[in-house]
Design an enzyme around this catalytic site. Sequence first.
Site, PDB file in Angstrom:
ATOM      1  N   GLY A  10      84.411 106.168  55.382  1.00 21.37           N
ATOM      2  CA  GLY A  10      85.482 106.686  54.526  1.00 21.37           C
ATOM      3  C   GLY A  10      86.139 107.909  55.136  1.00 21.37           C
ATOM      4  CG  LEU A  12      83.929 113.989  52.912  1.00 19.47           C
ATOM      5  CD1 LEU A  12      84.579 115.227  53.544  1.00 19.47           C
ATOM      6  CD2 LEU A  12      83.510 114.304  51.471  1.00 19.47           C
ATOM      7  CG  ASP A  36      75.241  97.822  49.055  1.00 19.27           C
ATOM      8  OD1 ASP A  36      75.711  98.784  48.403  1.00 19.27           O
ATOM      9  OD2 ASP A  36      75.172  96.661  48.606  1.00 19.27           O
ATOM     10  CD1 TRP A  61      85.676 101.206  44.484  1.00 16.66           C
ATOM     11  CD2 TRP A  61      85.004 100.620  42.437  1.00 16.66           C
ATOM     12  NE1 TRP A  61      86.471 100.167  44.073  1.00 16.66           N
ATOM     13  CE2 TRP A  61      86.089  99.786  42.816  1.00 16.66           C
ATOM     14  CE3 TRP A  61      84.415 100.437  41.187  1.00 16.66           C
ATOM     15  CZ2 TRP A  61      86.597  98.792  41.985  1.00 16.66           C
ATOM     16  CZ3 TRP A  61      84.917  99.447  40.362  1.00 16.66           C
ATOM     17  CH2 TRP A  61      85.993  98.635  40.760  1.00 16.66           C
ATOM     18  CG  ASP A 102      89.622 116.657  40.571  1.00 18.38           C
ATOM     19  OD1 ASP A 102      89.159 116.128  41.596  1.00 18.38           O
ATOM     20  OD2 ASP A 102      90.706 116.301  40.057  1.00 18.38           O
ATOM     21  CE1 TYR A 125      85.817 108.180  41.863  1.00 21.43           C
ATOM     22  CE2 TYR A 125      87.083 109.945  40.839  1.00 21.43           C
ATOM     23  CZ  TYR A 125      86.372 109.448  41.915  1.00 21.43           C
ATOM     24  OH  TYR A 125      86.210 110.234  43.041  1.00 21.43           O
ATOM     25  CD1 TRP A 150      93.672 116.498  43.279  1.00 19.79           C
ATOM     26  CD2 TRP A 150      95.569 117.407  43.984  1.00 19.79           C
ATOM     27  NE1 TRP A 150      94.464 116.722  42.178  1.00 19.79           N
ATOM     28  CE2 TRP A 150      95.632 117.282  42.584  1.00 19.79           C
ATOM     29  CE3 TRP A 150      96.658 117.971  44.644  1.00 19.79           C
ATOM     30  CZ2 TRP A 150      96.745 117.701  41.826  1.00 19.79           C
ATOM     31  CZ3 TRP A 150      97.761 118.386  43.897  1.00 19.79           C
ATOM     32  CH2 TRP A 150      97.798 118.245  42.510  1.00 19.79           C
TER      33      TRP A 150
HETATM   34  P1  NDP Z   1      86.790 106.900  50.607  1.00 19.28           P
HETATM   35  O1  NDP Z   1      87.124 105.815  49.633  1.00 19.28           O
HETATM   36  O2  NDP Z   1      87.655 107.114  51.804  1.00 19.28           O
HETATM   37  O3  NDP Z   1      85.304 106.682  51.151  1.00 19.28           O
HETATM   38  C1  NDP Z   1      84.287 106.166  50.356  1.00 19.28           C
HETATM   39  C2  NDP Z   1      83.478 105.248  51.219  1.00 19.28           C
HETATM   40  O4  NDP Z   1      82.403 104.723  50.433  1.00 19.28           O
HETATM   41  C3  NDP Z   1      84.291 104.061  51.745  1.00 19.28           C
HETATM   42  O5  NDP Z   1      84.210 104.000  53.161  1.00 19.28           O
HETATM   43  C4  NDP Z   1      83.599 102.876  51.098  1.00 19.28           C
HETATM   44  O6  NDP Z   1      83.543 101.735  51.934  1.00 19.28           O
HETATM   45  C5  NDP Z   1      82.206 103.410  50.885  1.00 19.28           C
HETATM   46  N1  NDP Z   1      81.456 102.606  49.935  1.00 19.28           N
HETATM   47  C6  NDP Z   1      81.913 101.984  48.824  1.00 19.28           C
HETATM   48  N2  NDP Z   1      80.908 101.282  48.258  1.00 19.28           N
HETATM   49  C7  NDP Z   1      79.816 101.480  49.026  1.00 19.28           C
HETATM   50  C8  NDP Z   1      78.482 101.021  48.971  1.00 19.28           C
HETATM   51  N3  NDP Z   1      78.079 100.216  48.009  1.00 19.28           N
HETATM   52  N4  NDP Z   1      77.630 101.425  49.928  1.00 19.28           N
HETATM   53  C9  NDP Z   1      78.027 102.235  50.927  1.00 19.28           C
HETATM   54  N5  NDP Z   1      79.276 102.701  51.048  1.00 19.28           N
HETATM   55  C10 NDP Z   1      80.164 102.330  50.095  1.00 19.28           C
HETATM   56  O7  NDP Z   1      86.645 108.202  49.755  1.00 19.28           O
HETATM   57  P2  NDP Z   1      86.675 109.740  50.183  1.00 19.28           P
HETATM   58  O8  NDP Z   1      86.156 109.907  51.553  1.00 19.28           O
HETATM   59  O9  NDP Z   1      88.001 110.282  49.825  1.00 19.28           O
HETATM   60  O10 NDP Z   1      85.644 110.328  49.125  1.00 19.28           O
HETATM   61  C11 NDP Z   1      84.428 110.950  49.499  1.00 19.28           C
HETATM   62  C12 NDP Z   1      83.800 111.550  48.259  1.00 19.28           C
HETATM   63  O11 NDP Z   1      84.694 112.516  47.700  1.00 19.28           O
HETATM   64  C13 NDP Z   1      83.502 110.566  47.123  1.00 19.28           C
HETATM   65  O12 NDP Z   1      82.299 110.936  46.513  1.00 19.28           O
HETATM   66  C14 NDP Z   1      84.637 110.785  46.144  1.00 19.28           C
HETATM   67  O13 NDP Z   1      84.262 110.442  44.825  1.00 19.28           O
HETATM   68  C15 NDP Z   1      84.865 112.260  46.313  1.00 19.28           C
HETATM   69  N6  NDP Z   1      86.189 112.724  45.945  1.00 19.28           N
HETATM   70  C16 NDP Z   1      87.303 112.129  46.495  1.00 19.28           C
HETATM   71  C17 NDP Z   1      88.556 112.573  46.142  1.00 19.28           C
HETATM   72  C18 NDP Z   1      89.794 111.948  46.707  1.00 19.28           C
HETATM   73  O14 NDP Z   1      90.897 112.423  46.384  1.00 19.28           O
HETATM   74  N7  NDP Z   1      89.700 110.914  47.569  1.00 19.28           N
HETATM   75  C19 NDP Z   1      88.745 113.691  45.192  1.00 19.28           C
HETATM   76  C20 NDP Z   1      87.505 114.267  44.702  1.00 19.28           C
HETATM   77  C21 NDP Z   1      86.291 113.789  45.096  1.00 19.28           C
HETATM   78  P3  NDP Z   1      84.664 100.581  51.788  1.00 19.28           P
HETATM   79  O15 NDP Z   1      85.969 101.232  52.151  1.00 19.28           O
HETATM   80  O16 NDP Z   1      84.206  99.552  52.748  1.00 19.28           O
HETATM   81  O17 NDP Z   1      84.640 100.142  50.352  1.00 19.28           O
END
Ligand code: NDP
Length: 288
Positions: A10, A12, A36, A61, A102, A125, A150
Amino acid sequence: MRVLITGAGGQLGTDLAAFCSAAGDEVYGFDRAGLDVASRSAVHSAVTSLQPEAVINCAAWTAVDACEGDPDRALALNGTAVRWLAEASHRIGAHLVQVSTDYVFDGTLDRPYHEWDDTDPQSVYGLTKLIGEQEALVLGASATVVRTSWVCGVNGNNMVKTIMRLAEAHPQLSFVDDQIGHPTFTHDLAPVLRRLALDRLSGVVHATNQSACSWYQFAGAVVAAMGKDPGMVVPIATADLHPARPAPRPANSVLDNAVLRMAGFAPLRDFREPLGETVAALLAASAG
Ligand code: NDP
């Protein structure tokens, strides 16, 4: 530090794994195919065999509107998955860092939210991320819950990329001016997550870049960083969005980084600095 990073595919997780590697850590970064987090046996097997000193969970997610339509899946990925990570980390004495959001707040407060404010999520969420927070902390002190907001970076999907794409395709863009927050950039957040893991700081922490803005102001800053006229962005109200999004967004997402401040951390930069670096990197990548 020997560190296991989940969700390393992802936005981050990618930057965090790169930062920890560059800092000399022994990094085990897993994307979804590699680990997973919804599978208790897979989580226990990875943590037990690799014996990390810290586990940093960047998996989630994050499709906020889609979560409304599948609460069980949201609960499995954002909630119970954290229980598996917490119990596996606890068993081997690893410190767990759980990234949260947030969206655990309802966004109605008239000042920035600090770590002790009451939570009241308004979306599936937000609710499932709050459950993940509770699962991270329930087994004791060796866990940090890091709420951020964000999130943007060079990798993955985010609002910077969306705004840049729209700004190339349209003469005028509309963004809401009644939702405010702290844009936060992955390359600034990653060092904080690593530091918290090393320090084994316990409890809830807010970690964001500084300077609050609305999405309208943020879009203007992105467009300006592209070298375009920020006047191409016009403000609208959330009530003007048609159709309304399935999941409500907090009007006030501004997180006061009170615990970091009290723990002696330097504040993260004004978001405009990492924004400029990110836009420059994306423009350079698209220019080939
Ligand atoms: P992303 O969606 O870019 O990354 C999340 C990753 O989790 C994806 O690569 C996804 O893979 C993976 N993932 C999903 N399901 C599973 C699973 N069952 N097992 C292992 N991996 C899984 O999100 P961010 O990097 O933006 O977010 C990082 C963190 O920051 C999260 O906790 C999010 O809740 C939090 N956050 C994010 C914000 C935002 O604006 N994006 C704001 C505030 C907090 P795949 O793509 O293959 O599904």
